[in-house]
Each structure stands twice: as C-alpha cells, then as structure tokens.
Design an enzyme around this catalytic site. Sequence first.
Site, PDB file in Angstrom:
ATOM      1  CB  THR A  50      36.721  25.398  39.674  1.00 20.63           C
ATOM      2  OG1 THR A  50      38.029  25.897  39.469  1.00 20.63           O
ATOM      3  CG2 THR A  50      36.648  23.975  39.204  1.00 20.63           C
ATOM      4  CG  ASP A 346      42.491  23.842  35.077  1.00 21.20           C
ATOM      5  OD1 ASP A 346      42.382  22.786  35.727  1.00 21.20           O
ATOM      6  OD2 ASP A 346      42.141  24.951  35.519  1.00 21.20           O
TER       7      ASP A 346
HETATM    8  N1  LIG Z   1      43.764  36.944  28.216  1.00 17.31           N
HETATM    9  C1  LIG Z   1      42.600  37.073  28.802  1.00 17.31           C
HETATM   10  N2  LIG Z   1      41.892  38.207  28.741  1.00 17.31           N
HETATM   11  C2  LIG Z   1      40.709  38.333  29.345  1.00 17.31           C
HETATM   12  N3  LIG Z   1      40.121  37.359  30.050  1.00 17.31           N
HETATM   13  C3  LIG Z   1      40.749  36.180  30.134  1.00 17.31           C
HETATM   14  C4  LIG Z   1      42.009  35.970  29.525  1.00 17.31           C
HETATM   15  N4  LIG Z   1      42.396  34.694  29.803  1.00 17.31           N
HETATM   16  C5  LIG Z   1      41.409  34.163  30.544  1.00 17.31           C
HETATM   17  N5  LIG Z   1      40.414  35.033  30.739  1.00 17.31           N
HETATM   18  C6  LIG Z   1      39.172  34.818  31.472  1.00 17.31           C
HETATM   19  O1  LIG Z   1      39.466  34.428  32.793  1.00 17.31           O
HETATM   20  C7  LIG Z   1      38.430  33.603  33.293  1.00 17.31           C
HETATM   21  C8  LIG Z   1      38.999  32.325  33.844  1.00 17.31           C
HETATM   22  O2  LIG Z   1      39.783  32.607  34.970  1.00 17.31           O
HETATM   23  P1  LIG Z   1      40.404  31.408  35.817  1.00 17.31           P
HETATM   24  O3  LIG Z   1      41.022  30.404  34.891  1.00 17.31           O
HETATM   25  O4  LIG Z   1      41.237  31.996  36.875  1.00 17.31           O
HETATM   26  O5  LIG Z   1      39.165  30.804  36.514  1.00 17.31           O
HETATM   27  P2  LIG Z   1      38.257  29.569  36.114  1.00 17.31           P
HETATM   28  O6  LIG Z   1      38.594  29.053  34.776  1.00 17.31           O
HETATM   29  O7  LIG Z   1      36.867  29.997  36.343  1.00 17.31           O
HETATM   30  O8  LIG Z   1      38.593  28.539  37.245  1.00 17.31           O
HETATM   31  P3  LIG Z   1      39.835  27.531  37.374  1.00 17.31           P
HETATM   32  O9  LIG Z   1      40.735  27.764  36.201  1.00 17.31           O
HETATM   33  O10 LIG Z   1      40.455  27.929  38.654  1.00 17.31           O
HETATM   34  O11 LIG Z   1      39.237  26.183  37.393  1.00 17.31           O
HETATM   35  C9  LIG Z   1      37.516  33.286  32.120  1.00 17.31           C
HETATM   36  O12 LIG Z   1      36.355  34.068  32.204  1.00 17.31           O
HETATM   37  C10 LIG Z   1      38.350  33.699  30.921  1.00 17.31           C
HETATM   38  O13 LIG Z   1      37.562  34.098  29.837  1.00 17.31           O
HETATM   39 MG   LIG Z   2      40.554  28.462  34.203  1.00 17.51          MG
END
Ligand SMILES: Nc1ncnc2c1ncn2[C@@H]1O[C@H](COP(=O)(O)OP(=O)(O)OP(=O)(O)O)[C@@H](O)[C@H]1O
Ligand SMILES: [Mg+2]
Length: 505
Positions: A50, A346
Amino acid sequence: MDKMLVSTIGDVVITNDGATIMKELDVQHPAAKMLVEVAKTQDNEVGDGTTTAVVLTGELLDKAEKLLDKDVHPTVIVEGYKKAADKAREILDGLGEKIDPSDAETLRKIAITAMGTKGVTGSKDYLAKIAVDAALQVKETRDGKVKVDVDLVKVLKKHGKSLEETELVRGIVVDKEVAHPQMPKRTENAKIALLNAKLEIEKTEFDAKININSPDQMKMFLDEEERMLKEMADDVVKSGANFVFCEKSIDDIALHFLAKKGISAVKNMSSGDMEKLAKATGAKIVASVKDLNSESLGSARVIEETKIGDDKLTYVRDAKNPMAVTVVVRGGTEHVVDEADRSLHDALCVVRDAIEDGKVVAGGGAPEAETAKQLREYAVKVGGREQLAIEAFAEAMEAVPLALAENAGLDPIDIMVDLRAKHENPENRWYGVDVFSGEVKDTRALNVLEPLRVKVQVVKSATEAASMILRIDDVVASKGTKGPPMPPGGGPGGMPGGMPGGEDY
Ligand SMILES: Nc1ncnc2c1ncn2[C@@H]1O[C@H](COP(=O)(O)OP(=O)(O)OP(=O)(O)O)[C@@H](O)[C@H]1O
Ligand SMILES: [Mg+2]
C-alpha cells in the site's frame, strides 16, 4: 519508521501499515481522497504494497506536473502512462520467478520480507512461520486452481504475555465461555453439533391468553414446558454429540438437562464463527435439533475453556484436517497486539499471493529499478511526446529504491547512481538497496522476496489513480451532500466506475 496517529479525542494508533495510515488520515482535499482509495484498493486486492502504491501515485503526479509545465497536454501524458504501465506489467511478468507453492521455506522468506518493515521485526521469524503454517493449512484446490482464503484464518487479539506466545490453533477459538457451570470445561474426542436454532420454547407471534384455574393446571403447564425442553435435549443426546455450539440462546432448563448428560454448550455464537467451525471440524450447521444425527456432527481432539486475563475463551483444538484455523495474537500492550495483527494480515496476504500465483520477485527496489531501465529503452522506440511521459513513468518507478535508501539513512544520489550502473548488465536484475549494509546488493541472494502480484497491482492502482486525477481540469462544487465532489471520470480510456479498481486499464 512507524507513525503515531493521534485522533482528536486522543486515541493513538502506532503503525507502519500504509493502508491503516491512509484510512486514519483526516483528508480534506478531494484529490487526496483518491490516494486513500489507492491504498484501500491495494489492500483489498493483494494485502501488501500500500505504501509503495501511494508513493508511486504521488511520484507519477509530480512528474506529470513537470511535463504539464513544459506544455505537454494531459491526454498525451495519460496515454504515455498507459503505454508505460502496460509495458511495465510485461517487464514485471518477465522478471517473475516460479516457486513451488508448497515450499514452506520460500514462503517463509516472503512473509519475513512483508513483516520486516513493520514494528514486529523482533519476532518476525516466529510470526512468519505462523502465517505460513496457517495459509498452507487452509489451502485448497478448486477447479484445478490453488486457492487460499485468508478469511478462514481467524485472528483473535488478546493483549498480555509477549508476541512470542502467539499461538496457531488448528481449530477455532471462540471468545465465549461454556454456558453452564456444571458442564464439563474440557471435552476430549469432541463430537460437535452446530445448531442454528433456539433451544427454548417458542413464544407465540400474537398475544395469547391461557386461563389457568387451579394449581394442578399450572403444574401441568410448567411440566409440559419442561417436557418439551427435555425432548430437545434428548435429541441432542441421541445424535451422539458431546458439545453444542448454538447460534441462538439456550433455555436454562435445557442447559441443565444437557449438563446432566455431560454435554457442554456455548450459546449466542456469531454466524461467522459458526461457519468457520463448520469448515474446521467438518460439522454441518443444522436448523433444528430434529436434524441432528451422527453425520451432521464434526470432531476435534479436545475442546477446552481457558482463561486469558479476565476473559474466558473456548478452544476447539486439533480438528482432523481443519480448513479454518485461528491465530491467538499475544503481546505486551494493546498497540503491540494491534500492529502484530496488521503485520500478520500483510504476511498472510503475501503468502496467499505467492501460493496462488507461484511467482515472486526480489525486493529492495530491484524490480522497480529494472523496470525503469527497460522502460527507458522502450520509450526511445515509442518516440514523440509520449516518450517523455514514458520516461517520466520510469523515473517515478525509481522513487521506490530512492525512498528505501532515504529511509535507511543512505545517500539517495549515490545509491541511485550505483543502482543504475549495476542494472546496465541484465545479470544484475536483482540488485537493490540492502538497507542493513547500506550497499547496492543482489536482494534475491539476501532472501528479500515479494509476490509478483503485489508489484503488478502497485503499477495498476497507481497508474489508474494518477491518470484519473490528470484527466480532471476543474473541480466544481456540486449540490447536495451525496457523493464526492469530483467528476466521476468515464469517457474513452477513463476509469470504469470512477474508482481505481482492480480491472485492466
Ligand atoms: N530487508 C530488506 N531490504 C531491502 N528492502 C526491503 C527489505 N524488506 C522489505 N524491503 C522493501 O520494502 C518495501 C516495502 O515496504 P513497506 O512494507 O513498508 O511498504 P509496502 O509493502 O509498500 O506497504 P504496506 O506494507 O504498508 O502495505 C518493498 O519495496 C520491499 O522490497
Ligand atoms: Mg509491506
């Protein structure tokens, strides 16, 4: 970092979940409301990504503004964005790698990635295992397709203890107690009846008067009522059930008869719980005690009433092959439990996406950087003014690795330069931001995995919302209070239904 959202009456929500932040925001501007819709759609469709979807929409609009300043017409931008989005989807599809949908180890990596960005990072391994086990338990094959219905994983929140004491119950946990003190609190080898009928004497629909002239008649009347209730209880006994879950109420006298036979009961169940119990135990919900028989009963190894804090809960444990399960989330405070619940949601959703599609990409901005690179190559082939829009789209995609770099305290420019250089070589398609070492690394090798579906949906939702806003050239106050004060979209290439939905653009 997490956000602390404080309402006007002082309620506090601490979260990192984009959908929750957008839902709780006090949004006034009609265009901003479209962004809230983006988060909602993304959450409903795929359950994760999201924040990424909202960031990308914002970025697409920002880049469009710069093109508008250069006198590129909005319809050209919208056309260019549409072409870029179609191409991006193709590129992402090409990038997606097949996985074995029953490979718990890979699924766990996907769940850990989804939870790694949330406040529960300390317990992510433990919670990821629970999410994967739960999703695999409710997995079923329908019409040759693998399906996981995350609604069949009931999440029950109880604060107290710690996150690590969160438990996956292979059955259903009901937030209610056994209805009569003399009923057994623990039933082994439970034979379960699910009843959607009152165990009470029905009242007549209209007022009726009965003349009773003597104490004998009074006694006869009461005896008859008791006999009817006993008959109902006997029907339950005859079926062989030793535990009754009833959606309606049960008369005290009926409870007494059931207790005497060693049968336990829970009354006033919610219909959702009844359906889940049916899925979990194999019982059929019947509408009358007369319909109860050995075939309509379900089974579980044990049903027990357990006290957690001040509440009494009924645990139906170890049903044979439960198609519905429960996760009892524990945690130090209510806020921790709430955020754990959102993270678990999630994680369950990404595991579902991965199981259903069997395709994943690496994370850390790698697919976005690779898509941006290939989009630039495509833009040159398209040419004309649309080329500008496609290039703008590519740049917007790079906002994801940029944001990750910035959030990890790294220099966005350095990272971006490094990332672009790496992606020149097609071998390096999984190079993204390693937020821990602060370097550009192969995120596939770092086990940062995400379902392809999330990335595809991000592009869809963001492009649709941005295009819709770009097509508006005026905001007019409309009369009445119904509906948002925005034109409903439509027209050639416009938004079906006026909302950024999951349809193809
Ligand atoms: N260990 C990691 N190293 C680098 N990037 C990461 C890592 N873990 C997650 N990410 C990246 O972080 C991003 C997701 O961040 P986040 O979960 O905060 O937001 P979202 O999934 O877009 O939204 P939400 O989870 O709030 O619905 C993705 O692009 C993912 O690839
Ligand atoms: Mg996420």
